[in-house]
Design a protein around this motif. Structure first.
Motif, PDB file in Angstrom:
ATOM      1  N   GLY A  37     -18.907 -12.449  32.748  1.00 55.67           N
ATOM      2  CA  GLY A  37     -18.201 -13.185  33.784  1.00 55.67           C
ATOM      3  C   GLY A  37     -16.738 -13.408  33.499  1.00 55.67           C
ATOM      4  O   GLY A  37     -16.129 -14.308  34.074  1.00 55.67           O
ATOM      5  N   LEU A  38     -16.145 -12.610  32.637  1.00 60.22           N
ATOM      6  CA  LEU A  38     -14.737 -12.763  32.306  1.00 60.22           C
ATOM      7  C   LEU A  38     -13.906 -11.681  32.986  1.00 60.22           C
ATOM      8  O   LEU A  38     -13.017 -11.090  32.392  1.00 60.22           O
ATOM      9  CB  LEU A  38     -14.553 -12.704  30.784  1.00 60.22           C
ATOM     10  CG  LEU A  38     -15.330 -13.756  29.991  1.00 60.22           C
ATOM     11  CD1 LEU A  38     -15.088 -13.580  28.503  1.00 60.22           C
ATOM     12  CD2 LEU A  38     -14.953 -15.162  30.426  1.00 60.22           C
ATOM     13  N   ALA A  39     -14.180 -11.438  34.276  1.00 62.81           N
ATOM     14  CA  ALA A  39     -13.474 -10.399  35.009  1.00 62.81           C
ATOM     15  C   ALA A  39     -11.958 -10.552  34.973  1.00 62.81           C
ATOM     16  O   ALA A  39     -11.246  -9.545  34.931  1.00 62.81           O
ATOM     17  CB  ALA A  39     -13.976 -10.360  36.456  1.00 62.81           C
ATOM     18  N   GLY A  61     -13.938  -3.337  38.320  1.00 65.28           N
ATOM     19  CA  GLY A  61     -15.200  -2.772  38.775  1.00 65.28           C
ATOM     20  C   GLY A  61     -15.720  -1.643  37.916  1.00 65.28           C
ATOM     21  O   GLY A  61     -16.927  -1.520  37.718  1.00 65.28           O
ATOM     22  N   VAL A  62     -14.818  -0.811  37.425  1.00 67.37           N
ATOM     23  CA  VAL A  62     -15.281   0.354  36.669  1.00 67.37           C
ATOM     24  C   VAL A  62     -15.538   0.040  35.205  1.00 67.37           C
ATOM     25  O   VAL A  62     -16.184   0.832  34.517  1.00 67.37           O
ATOM     26  CB  VAL A  62     -14.283   1.526  36.764  1.00 67.37           C
ATOM     27  CG1 VAL A  62     -14.013   1.902  38.196  1.00 67.37           C
ATOM     28  CG2 VAL A  62     -12.986   1.196  36.046  1.00 67.37           C
ATOM     29  N   GLY A  98     -19.110   5.417  44.223  1.00 64.71           N
ATOM     30  CA  GLY A  98     -20.174   4.448  44.429  1.00 64.71           C
ATOM     31  C   GLY A  98     -19.790   3.032  44.067  1.00 64.71           C
ATOM     32  O   GLY A  98     -20.642   2.138  44.081  1.00 64.71           O
ATOM     33  N   LEU A  99     -18.529   2.817  43.769  1.00 60.65           N
ATOM     34  CA  LEU A  99     -18.089   1.494  43.337  1.00 60.65           C
ATOM     35  C   LEU A  99     -18.251   0.477  44.450  1.00 60.65           C
ATOM     36  O   LEU A  99     -17.821   0.699  45.571  1.00 60.65           O
ATOM     37  CB  LEU A  99     -16.620   1.571  42.910  1.00 60.65           C
ATOM     38  CG  LEU A  99     -16.014   0.319  42.279  1.00 60.65           C
ATOM     39  CD1 LEU A  99     -16.734  -0.041  40.993  1.00 60.65           C
ATOM     40  CD2 LEU A  99     -14.531   0.537  42.016  1.00 60.65           C
ATOM     41  N   LYS A 100     -18.877  -0.627  44.141  1.00 62.38           N
ATOM     42  CA  LYS A 100     -19.096  -1.686  45.115  1.00 62.38           C
ATOM     43  C   LYS A 100     -18.311  -2.915  44.685  1.00 62.38           C
ATOM     44  O   LYS A 100     -18.428  -3.379  43.563  1.00 62.38           O
ATOM     45  CB  LYS A 100     -20.588  -2.018  45.224  1.00 62.38           C
ATOM     46  CG  LYS A 100     -21.439  -0.871  45.762  1.00 62.38           C
ATOM     47  CD  LYS A 100     -22.894  -1.301  45.870  1.00 62.38           C
ATOM     48  CE  LYS A 100     -23.756  -0.139  46.364  1.00 62.38           C
ATOM     49  NZ  LYS A 100     -23.411   0.272  47.732  1.00 62.38           N
TER      50      LYS A 100
END
Length: 254
Positions: free
Chosen positions: A25-27, A139-140, A170-172
């Motif tokens: 959770g450390l985006a 994301g990646v 396919g990245l969401k």
């Protein structure tokens, strides 16, 4: 040879650390990755879109693409700090994707589906905001970076590039990230005096397809987008391209 393997091991460990941070959770940590480092990593891993760009020998198509892009980028003072390149690649898929380091690939299928240059400009403005907000590196990181770092040691660079492209396609993104790109993309269009209705029209039509393109699959619902779009009305607009330029751009892969 040994030093190369040590460098590879370093990137494997760095990738695992970054991926783990994001899983926990450390985006926001990913946002701190220097842009030159992201560009270097993208170049090192490779990109299956590279070398496939349409337009070689098609001066009119290239000029039309450059003209369209110049209307929406760069606009802000900090745009220069994150250089972005946009090209069209062959393929019937109605899609576009952004890769590590600021390159956006637009499939010819999307170009043929678009009914106006304003629609295309709207999609590109949305993708640009994904890049500016560092959504791509966030994301990646979990899905690609670990495999990408291993590709530094792998002899088959083409296979690594293919895996990267597949993962990017396919990245969401989260609904929050999509809403952020929507709002800021519409703001970019307003600043550029590009009619924002084009973006709304494209996404509305895309949702009616039997298989909606990946770039709309996680977006806010139509009611949310319509409400957002109403905030971006009644400002001066100028045509992005004339009819001849638009047809030249749509024929860039022909």
């Amino acid at each position: 040879m040994r030093s190369a393997r040590l460098r590879g091991l370093f990137w494997v460990l760095a990738a695992v650390a970054l991926g783990t941070a994001l899983v926990l959770g450390l985006a926001p940590f990913a946002r701190q990755v220097p842009w030159p480092a992201e560009r270097w990593l993208g170049e090192r891993i490779g990109d299956a879109g590279n070398g496939r760009a349409c337009g070689a020998g098609n001066a009119a198509g290239q000029a039309a693409l450059a003209r369209l892009v110049s209307r929406i980028y760069p606009l802000y003072p900090d745009d220069a700090a994150l250089p972005i390149a946009i090209d069209v690649i062959p393929g019937r898929m109605v899609n576009a994707y952004a890769t590590l380091g600021g390159r956006i690939h637009v499939f010819d299928g999307l170009l043929q589906q678009a009914q106006s240059p304003e629609e295309l400009a709207g999609v590109l403005a949305h993708e640009i905001e994904h890049l500016r907000n560092r959504h791509i590196i966030q994301g990646v990181a979990v899905n690609v970076l670990n495999a990408g770092a291993l590709a530094v040691l792998a002899p088959d660079g083409h296979a690594a590039a293919t895996r990267l492209a597949a993962a990017l396609l396919g990245l969401k993104f989260s609904r929050r990230e999509e809403a952020e790109a929507d709002g800021q993309g519409l703001q970019r269009l307003r600043l550029a005096q590009v009619d924002a209705a084009g973006l709304v029209q494209f996404f509305a039509r895309a949702r009616t397809m039997a298989q909606p393109p990946e770039l709309v699959s996680n977006h806010p619902d139509s009611a949310d987008r319509a409400a957002l779009a109403r905030r971006f009305r009644d400002y001066p607009v100028r045509p992005v391209l004339d009819a001849v330029q638009w047809q030249a751009l749509r024929g860039i892969c022909r």
